[in-house]
Design a protein around this motif. Structure first.
Motif, mmCIF file in Angstrom:
data_model
loop_
_atom_site.group_PDB
_atom_site.id
_atom_site.type_symbol
_atom_site.label_atom_id
_atom_site.label_comp_id
_atom_site.label_asym_id
_atom_site.label_seq_id
_atom_site.Cartn_x
_atom_site.Cartn_y
_atom_site.Cartn_z
ATOM 1 N N UNK A 148 0.825 -1.212 0.000
ATOM 2 C CA UNK A 148 0.000 0.000 0.000
ATOM 3 C C UNK A 148 0.858 1.260 0.000
ATOM 4 N N UNK A 149 1.922 1.286 0.759
ATOM 5 C CA UNK A 149 2.744 2.492 0.861
ATOM 6 C C UNK A 149 3.845 2.622 -0.179
ATOM 7 N N UNK A 150 3.910 1.702 -1.144
ATOM 8 C CA UNK A 150 4.985 1.731 -2.132
ATOM 9 C C UNK A 150 4.543 2.517 -3.368
ATOM 10 N N UNK A 151 4.560 3.823 -3.231
ATOM 11 C CA UNK A 151 4.115 4.712 -4.314
ATOM 12 C C UNK A 151 4.945 4.555 -5.592
ATOM 13 N N UNK A 152 6.273 4.429 -5.520
ATOM 14 C CA UNK A 152 7.033 4.235 -6.764
ATOM 15 C C UNK A 152 6.603 2.982 -7.529
ATOM 16 N N UNK A 153 6.382 1.877 -6.818
ATOM 17 C CA UNK A 153 5.960 0.651 -7.497
ATOM 18 C C UNK A 153 4.547 0.795 -8.066
ATOM 19 N N UNK A 154 3.667 1.464 -7.344
ATOM 20 C CA UNK A 154 2.319 1.691 -7.867
ATOM 21 C C UNK A 154 2.392 2.473 -9.177
ATOM 22 N N UNK A 155 3.248 3.474 -9.238
ATOM 23 C CA UNK A 155 3.389 4.265 -10.473
ATOM 24 C C UNK A 155 3.951 3.423 -11.611
ATOM 25 N N UNK A 156 4.900 2.539 -11.306
ATOM 26 C CA UNK A 156 5.453 1.638 -12.323
ATOM 27 C C UNK A 156 4.344 0.762 -12.891
ATOM 28 N N UNK A 157 3.563 0.155 -12.008
ATOM 29 C CA UNK A 157 2.493 -0.750 -12.439
ATOM 30 C C UNK A 157 1.489 -0.005 -13.310
ATOM 31 N N UNK A 158 1.093 1.174 -12.893
ATOM 32 C CA UNK A 158 0.109 1.936 -13.667
ATOM 33 C C UNK A 158 0.693 2.437 -14.983
ATOM 34 N N UNK A 159 1.971 2.782 -15.013
ATOM 35 C CA UNK A 159 2.615 3.211 -16.261
ATOM 36 C C UNK A 159 2.650 2.084 -17.287
ATOM 37 N N UNK A 160 2.608 0.844 -16.809
ATOM 38 C CA UNK A 160 2.621 -0.321 -17.699
ATOM 39 C C UNK A 160 1.214 -0.821 -18.022
ATOM 40 N N UNK A 161 0.205 -0.033 -17.684
ATOM 41 C CA UNK A 161 -1.174 -0.395 -18.022
ATOM 42 C C UNK A 161 -1.944 -1.065 -16.918
ATOM 43 N N UNK A 162 -1.401 -1.101 -15.709
ATOM 44 C CA UNK A 162 -2.082 -1.746 -14.590
ATOM 45 C C UNK A 162 -3.369 -1.033 -14.229
ATOM 46 N N UNK A 163 -4.414 -1.817 -14.079
ATOM 47 C CA UNK A 163 -5.721 -1.310 -13.667
ATOM 48 C C UNK A 163 -5.985 -1.806 -12.250
ATOM 49 N N UNK A 164 -6.158 -0.866 -11.349
ATOM 50 C CA UNK A 164 -6.387 -1.190 -9.940
ATOM 51 C C UNK A 164 -7.684 -1.971 -9.786
ATOM 52 N N UNK A 165 -7.615 -3.091 -9.042
ATOM 53 C CA UNK A 165 -8.811 -3.857 -8.729
ATOM 54 C C UNK A 165 -9.242 -3.610 -7.285
ATOM 55 N N UNK A 166 -8.327 -3.866 -6.341
ATOM 56 C CA UNK A 166 -8.672 -3.676 -4.937
ATOM 57 C C UNK A 166 -7.417 -3.782 -4.079
ATOM 58 N N UNK A 167 -7.614 -3.650 -2.786
ATOM 59 C CA UNK A 167 -6.536 -3.789 -1.810
ATOM 60 C C UNK A 167 -6.884 -4.965 -0.915
ATOM 61 N N UNK A 168 -5.925 -5.870 -0.755
ATOM 62 C CA UNK A 168 -6.109 -7.041 0.098
ATOM 63 C C UNK A 168 -4.855 -7.244 0.938
ATOM 64 N N UNK A 169 -5.055 -7.386 2.224
ATOM 65 C CA UNK A 169 -3.966 -7.709 3.140
ATOM 66 C C UNK A 169 -2.751 -6.810 2.931
ATOM 67 N N UNK A 170 -3.002 -5.518 2.772
ATOM 68 C CA UNK A 170 -1.925 -4.548 2.637
ATOM 69 C C UNK A 170 -1.299 -4.459 1.263
ATOM 70 N N UNK A 171 -1.903 -5.112 0.279
ATOM 71 C CA UNK A 171 -1.376 -5.108 -1.086
ATOM 72 C C UNK A 171 -2.369 -4.461 -2.044
ATOM 73 N N UNK A 172 -1.865 -3.534 -2.856
ATOM 74 C CA UNK A 172 -2.655 -2.986 -3.957
ATOM 75 C C UNK A 172 -2.575 -3.994 -5.097
ATOM 76 N N UNK A 173 -3.719 -4.382 -5.651
ATOM 77 C CA UNK A 173 -3.762 -5.404 -6.705
ATOM 78 C C UNK A 173 -4.160 -4.758 -8.016
ATOM 79 N N UNK A 174 -3.321 -4.947 -9.033
ATOM 80 C CA UNK A 174 -3.557 -4.398 -10.368
ATOM 81 C C UNK A 174 -3.473 -5.525 -11.399
ATOM 82 N N UNK A 175 -4.276 -5.412 -12.446
ATOM 83 C CA UNK A 175 -4.215 -6.349 -13.563
ATOM 84 C C UNK A 175 -3.688 -5.606 -14.782
#
Length: 180
Positions: A148-175
């Motif tokens: 959840x707190x890893x903003x750089x990784x979240x930006x990497x995932x979204x820059x590669x087309x990641x679509x946020x689904x939900x948050x589970x057990x402290x993890x942001x989940x993207x497809x």
């Protein structure tokens, strides 16, 4: 130009330097469940021996094969290293299938960039380059997670087309679709 390659003994010296960087930031501690954390605990200084390192490289390559024995709860995984010449910049794992734990927390793809090589776009380039490999393994949409707190990784995932689904057990989940 950096590229993803199968693990190789060609980057032995640089790999050791990278692992020292990871260790200096606290990786390998007992609570570090990452691939690097597990490997640091299992191999640590033994990697200095070229024969030990060569066996490690062979084991990583063999882990992609379905018939390779692996610990309970682990799935076949293709490990790729991000290198430029003989410089190890990072590593990436593509898990061929999702078990319950990977679906909740780990995802299909996990990656690490060595501390000295961060903030240069390597993580984004690695993840982008891994998507066609995932597609070749039959993965149409790759689940990629981050803390959840890893903003750089979240930006990497979204820059590669990641679509946020939900948050589970402290993890942001993207497809991420794997085909262009």
């Amino acid at each position: 130009m950096p590229r993803l390659v199968p693990p190789s003994t060609d980057v032995h010296a640089s790999f050791l330097a990278a692992m020292a960087e990871f260790r200096a930031e606290g990786r390998g501690a007992p609570d570090d469940a990452s691939a690097i954390g597990r490997d640091l605990r299992a191999h640590g200084d033994a990697w200095r021996d070229p024969a030990v390192f060569a066996r490690h490289v062979a084991a990583l390559r063999a882990d992609a094969l379905p018939e390779t024995p692996r610990p309970e709860g682990f799935v076949p995984s293709t490990t790729l290293w991000y290198v430029e010449g003989e410089e190890f910049l990072g590593r990436l794992d593509i898990r061929h299938e999702l078990n319950d734990w990977l679906l909740e927390r780990g995802g299909h793809i996990g990656y690490d960039v060595r501390p000295a090589a961060r903030r240069r776009g390597h993580a984004t380039a690695m993840l982008r380059a891994a998507l066609p490999v995932a597609a070749s393994l039959g993965i149409d949409r790759a689940l990629v997670t981050c803390d959840v707190g890893n903003e750089p990784s979240r930006r990497v995932i979204q820059a590669c087309g990641g679509v946020y689904e939900d948050t589970r057990k402290g993890k942001l989940r993207h497809w991420i679709p794997t085909a262009g």
